[in-house]
Design a protein around this motif. Structure first.
Motif, PDB file in Angstrom:
ATOM      1  N   ILE A   1      -5.239  13.025   4.297  1.00 22.52           N
ATOM      2  CA  ILE A   1      -5.453  12.125   3.154  1.00 22.52           C
ATOM      3  C   ILE A   1      -6.580  11.144   3.440  1.00 22.52           C
ATOM      4  CG2 ILE A   1      -4.422  10.305   1.724  1.00 22.52           C
ATOM      5  CD1 ILE A   1      -1.684  11.573   2.284  1.00 22.52           C
ATOM      6  N   LEU A   2      -7.436  10.959   2.451  1.00 23.43           N
ATOM      7  CA  LEU A   2      -8.352   9.820   2.419  1.00 23.43           C
ATOM      8  C   LEU A   2      -7.686   8.783   1.523  1.00 23.43           C
ATOM      9  CD1 LEU A   2     -12.191   9.901   1.537  1.00 23.43           C
ATOM     10  CD2 LEU A   2     -10.685   7.968   1.142  1.00 23.43           C
ATOM     11  N   PHE A   3      -7.188   7.712   2.123  1.00 20.15           N
ATOM     12  CA  PHE A   3      -6.484   6.680   1.366  1.00 20.15           C
ATOM     13  C   PHE A   3      -7.500   5.615   0.972  1.00 20.15           C
ATOM     14  CE2 PHE A   3      -2.138   5.086   0.432  1.00 20.15           C
ATOM     15  CZ  PHE A   3      -2.475   3.854  -0.092  1.00 20.15           C
ATOM     16  N   ASP A   4      -7.959   5.691  -0.283  1.00 19.20           N
ATOM     17  CA  ASP A   4      -8.895   4.703  -0.803  1.00 19.20           C
ATOM     18  C   ASP A   4      -8.088   3.558  -1.401  1.00 19.20           C
ATOM     19  OD1 ASP A   4     -10.662   3.238  -2.583  1.00 19.20           O
ATOM     20  OD2 ASP A   4     -12.097   4.867  -2.345  1.00 19.20           O
ATOM     21  N   ILE A   5      -8.143   2.413  -0.752  1.00 15.89           N
ATOM     22  CA  ILE A   5      -7.292   1.284  -1.120  1.00 15.89           C
ATOM     23  C   ILE A   5      -7.631   0.755  -2.509  1.00 15.89           C
ATOM     24  CG2 ILE A   5      -6.689  -1.095  -0.477  1.00 15.89           C
ATOM     25  CD1 ILE A   5      -7.073  -0.147   2.471  1.00 15.89           C
ATOM     26  N   TYR A   6      -8.898   0.811  -2.883  1.00 14.10           N
ATOM     27  CA  TYR A   6      -9.290   0.407  -4.239  1.00 14.10           C
ATOM     28  C   TYR A   6      -8.588   1.281  -5.278  1.00 14.10           C
ATOM     29  CZ  TYR A   6     -12.117   0.483  -8.495  1.00 14.10           C
ATOM     30  OH  TYR A   6     -12.529   0.475  -9.804  1.00 14.10           O
ATOM     31  N   HIS A   7      -8.694   2.591  -5.123  1.00  8.80           N
ATOM     32  CA  HIS A   7      -8.090   3.495  -6.101  1.00  8.80           C
ATOM     33  C   HIS A   7      -6.575   3.333  -6.156  1.00  8.80           C
ATOM     34  CE1 HIS A   7     -11.578   5.702  -7.411  1.00  8.80           C
ATOM     35  NE2 HIS A   7     -11.945   5.958  -6.174  1.00  8.80           N
ATOM     36  N   GLN A   8      -5.954   3.194  -4.996  1.00 14.29           N
ATOM     37  CA  GLN A   8      -4.494   3.144  -4.986  1.00 14.29           C
ATOM     38  C   GLN A   8      -3.942   1.795  -5.425  1.00 14.29           C
ATOM     39  OE1 GLN A   8      -3.044   5.982  -5.079  1.00 14.29           O
ATOM     40  NE2 GLN A   8      -5.139   6.715  -4.775  1.00 14.29           N
ATOM     41  N   GLN A   9      -4.739   0.731  -5.329  1.00 15.70           N
ATOM     42  CA  GLN A   9      -4.315  -0.543  -5.917  1.00 15.70           C
ATOM     43  C   GLN A   9      -4.190  -0.397  -7.433  1.00 15.70           C
ATOM     44  OE1 GLN A   9      -3.104  -3.238  -5.043  1.00 15.70           O
ATOM     45  NE2 GLN A   9      -3.627  -4.858  -6.489  1.00 15.70           N
ATOM     46  N   ILE A  10      -5.124   0.311  -8.048  1.00 16.02           N
ATOM     47  CA  ILE A  10      -5.086   0.527  -9.495  1.00 16.02           C
ATOM     48  C   ILE A  10      -4.011   1.537  -9.866  1.00 16.02           C
ATOM     49  CG2 ILE A  10      -6.407   1.413 -11.471  1.00 16.02           C
ATOM     50  CD1 ILE A  10      -8.944   0.450  -9.933  1.00 16.02           C
ATOM     51  N   GLN A  11      -3.922   2.594  -9.106  1.00 19.59           N
ATOM     52  CA  GLN A  11      -3.032   3.701  -9.445  1.00 19.59           C
ATOM     53  C   GLN A  11      -1.564   3.358  -9.248  1.00 19.59           C
ATOM     54  OE1 GLN A  11      -4.015   6.582 -10.763  1.00 19.59           O
ATOM     55  NE2 GLN A  11      -1.945   7.411 -10.890  1.00 19.59           N
ATOM     56  N   GLU A  12      -1.252   2.675  -8.138  1.00 17.45           N
ATOM     57  CA  GLU A  12       0.160   2.512  -7.800  1.00 17.45           C
ATOM     58  C   GLU A  12       0.514   1.187  -7.146  1.00 17.45           C
ATOM     59  OE1 GLU A  12       0.260   6.079  -5.584  1.00 17.45           O
ATOM     60  OE2 GLU A  12      -0.412   5.181  -3.706  1.00 17.45           O
ATOM     61  N   GLY A  13      -0.477   0.453  -6.631  1.00 18.93           N
ATOM     62  CA  GLY A  13      -0.158  -0.801  -5.951  1.00 18.93           C
ATOM     63  C   GLY A  13       0.737  -0.572  -4.749  1.00 18.93           C
ATOM     64  N   ASN A  14       1.528  -1.612  -4.406  1.00 17.41           N
ATOM     65  CA  ASN A  14       2.490  -1.458  -3.307  1.00 17.41           C
ATOM     66  C   ASN A  14       1.805  -0.873  -2.077  1.00 17.41           C
ATOM     67  OD1 ASN A  14       5.190  -1.863  -2.505  1.00 17.41           O
ATOM     68  ND2 ASN A  14       5.673   0.303  -2.779  1.00 17.41           N
TER      69      ASN A  14
ATOM     70  N   VAL B   1     -12.411   1.389   1.198  1.00 18.24           N
ATOM     71  CA  VAL B   1     -12.010   0.111   0.621  1.00 18.24           C
ATOM     72  C   VAL B   1     -12.979  -0.324  -0.475  1.00 18.24           C
ATOM     73  CG1 VAL B   1     -10.955  -0.620   2.791  1.00 18.24           C
ATOM     74  CG2 VAL B   1     -13.293  -1.306   2.287  1.00 18.24           C
ATOM     75  N   GLY B   2     -12.499  -1.233  -1.285  1.00 20.09           N
ATOM     76  CA  GLY B   2     -13.224  -1.910  -2.340  1.00 20.09           C
ATOM     77  C   GLY B   2     -12.216  -2.805  -3.027  1.00 20.09           C
ATOM     78  N   ASP B   3     -12.619  -3.997  -3.410  1.00 17.86           N
ATOM     79  CA  ASP B   3     -11.654  -4.907  -4.032  1.00 17.86           C
ATOM     80  C   ASP B   3     -11.543  -4.616  -5.522  1.00 17.86           C
ATOM     81  OD1 ASP B   3      -9.730  -6.892  -3.970  1.00 17.86           O
ATOM     82  OD2 ASP B   3     -10.990  -8.293  -2.859  1.00 17.86           O
ATOM     83  N   ASN B   4     -10.453  -5.066  -6.094  1.00 19.24           N
ATOM     84  CA  ASN B   4     -10.173  -4.852  -7.511  1.00 19.24           C
ATOM     85  C   ASN B   4      -9.816  -6.185  -8.169  1.00 19.24           C
ATOM     86  OD1 ASN B   4      -9.515  -3.094  -9.866  1.00 19.24           O
ATOM     87  ND2 ASN B   4      -7.483  -3.936  -9.560  1.00 19.24           N
ATOM     88  N   PRO B   5     -10.403  -6.513  -9.326  1.00 18.73           N
ATOM     89  CA  PRO B   5     -11.348  -5.717 -10.106  1.00 18.73           C
ATOM     90  C   PRO B   5     -12.779  -5.819  -9.565  1.00 18.73           C
ATOM     91  CG  PRO B   5     -10.906  -7.773 -11.227  1.00 18.73           C
ATOM     92  CD  PRO B   5      -9.995  -7.750 -10.025  1.00 18.73           C
ATOM     93  N   GLY B   6     -13.627  -4.901  -9.993  1.00 23.81           N
ATOM     94  CA  GLY B   6     -15.037  -4.968  -9.678  1.00 23.81           C
ATOM     95  C   GLY B   6     -15.532  -3.949  -8.676  1.00 23.81           C
ATOM     96  N   ARG B   7     -14.664  -3.439  -7.835  1.00 23.30           N
ATOM     97  CA  ARG B   7     -15.032  -2.508  -6.765  1.00 23.30           C
ATOM     98  C   ARG B   7     -16.189  -3.047  -5.931  1.00 23.30           C
ATOM     99  NH1 ARG B   7     -15.398   4.145  -6.954  1.00 23.30           N
ATOM    100  NH2 ARG B   7     -15.011   4.393  -4.745  1.00 23.30           N
ATOM    101  N   ASN B   8     -16.025  -4.277  -5.462  1.00 22.91           N
ATOM    102  CA  ASN B   8     -16.981  -4.893  -4.563  1.00 22.91           C
ATOM    103  C   ASN B   8     -16.308  -5.214  -3.237  1.00 22.91           C
ATOM    104  OD1 ASN B   8     -19.343  -4.868  -6.236  1.00 22.91           O
ATOM    105  ND2 ASN B   8     -18.386  -6.449  -7.484  1.00 22.91           N
ATOM    106  N   GLU B   9     -16.972  -5.996  -2.403  1.00 23.79           N
ATOM    107  CA  GLU B   9     -16.494  -6.244  -1.052  1.00 23.79           C
ATOM    108  C   GLU B   9     -15.165  -7.004  -1.043  1.00 23.79           C
ATOM    109  OE1 GLU B   9     -19.387  -9.704  -1.931  1.00 23.79           O
ATOM    110  OE2 GLU B   9     -19.206  -7.567  -2.401  1.00 23.79           O
TER     111      GLU B   9
END
Length: 308
Positions: free
Chosen positions: A219-232, A249-257
């Motif tokens: 698995i590639l666990f992209d923290i940005y995507h999974q914060q939006i998709q499922e959180g937790n 990684v990428g922060d949400n919202p905005g997908r920046n640092e």
């Protein structure tokens, strides 16, 4: 910024840089020499363009800048599209500067129509041939991980049939990859930025990896995507830990640092570090601020988030 845009930017960067002389790094010496080399606890991986204002357009200068700032990894979605001569030059620079190569995208991603989920044998063979091509690129640039996105859903088939088709294809891809020690990392992408894709959640990716049952399918666990998709986030990372081989990684919202959104990256990075993770954390995001000031902010954000 979605994955399609990242790939286009990487290809554009290659076109601009070409194979000509180094452009900006030496000229910006006074600007960059004020930085101190950082000692990060995790192996964060920038991408081309993230520091182009400070380092210049040339990819070799950018790699040297990253190493001088303490980054010990690098990722490039568009590496496969770059000229072989440039791939070799970048690989040599990374080896000389002790930078590990992270992921590149291994195949043509079907964003709006089904491929792997369909079970179509011609599309399966197309994918497997692209995996074979990616093995050669991976060996050339010393990459251990390659990104795989199974593509769009097949709305004419039950989800369980689609899952069986994807698993069968990934088993065959694993047979290609295992002798070379290369790992394809499956990336779930969130429903908001990429509606209609087959793979979206970490539990789904976990189930597929367990079924494929190969050291070359993780698995590639992209923290940005999974914060939006499922959180937790931390509980889901814990639940899928034995199948995770790579983070982005990428922060949400905005997908920046990190530090620009709602994710407490200091706690997430601390958790990953305490699990003795020694892989790469890809910085697959944009810069929240333009120019040299924005690029300096990227470094400061990682220093702050890595301070645990």
């Amino acid at each position: 910024m979605d994955r399609r845009k990242f790939i286009k930017q990487n290809i554009a960067a290659t076109s601009l840089a070409g194979l000509g002389p180094y452009l900006g790094y030496a000229g910006n010496f006074e600007e960059v020499s004020t930085f101190v080399k950082n000692q990060f606890k995790l192996s964060y991986a920038p991408h081309l363009g993230m520091f182009k204002e400070l380092a210049g357009e040339d990819p070799i200068d950018q790699l040297n800048f990253m190493a001088d700032r303490g980054f010990t990894a690098f990722e490039d979605n568009g590496m496969k599209a770059k000229p072989v001569e440039l791939q070799e030059k970048m690989a040599k620079t990374m080896a000389n500067r002790n930078i590990r190569m992270g992921v590149f995208v291994a195949h043509n991603i079907y964003w709006t129509e089904p491929n792997l989920a369909s079970g179509d044998e011609n599309l399966r063979e197309e994918f497997l041939n692209q995996i074979k091509e990616s093995v050669e690129v991976a060996k050339r640039v010393n990459a251990k991980w390659i990104t795989v996105v199974p593509g769009y859903v097949d709305q004419r088939q039950n989800l369980q049939y689609q899952t069986a088709h994807v698993i069968e294809t990934l088993k065959r891809a694993s047979e290609i990859l295992e002798p070379h020690g290369i790992i394809m990392v499956l990336e779930p992408l969130n429903f908001r930025d990429h509606p209609g894709l087959f793979l979206s959640g970490s539990p789904q990716a976990y189930q597929i990896c367990k079924a494929v049952d190969s050291p070359s399918c993780k698995i590639l666990f992209d923290i940005y995507h999974q914060q939006i998709q499922e959180g937790n986030l931390i509980p889901n990372i814990e639940a899928t830990w034995d199948e995770i081989a790579y983070f982005q990684v990428g922060d949400n919202p905005g997908r920046n640092e990190p530090t620009t959104g709602e994710i407490n990256y200091k706690n997430v990075f601390k958790f990953i570090h305490n699990k003795n993770y020694d892989g790469i954390v890809g910085m697959e995001h944009g810069n929240s601020k333009p120019g040299k000031k924005g690029e300096k902010s990227i470094i400061e954000a990682y220093k702050q988030s890595d301070d645990f």
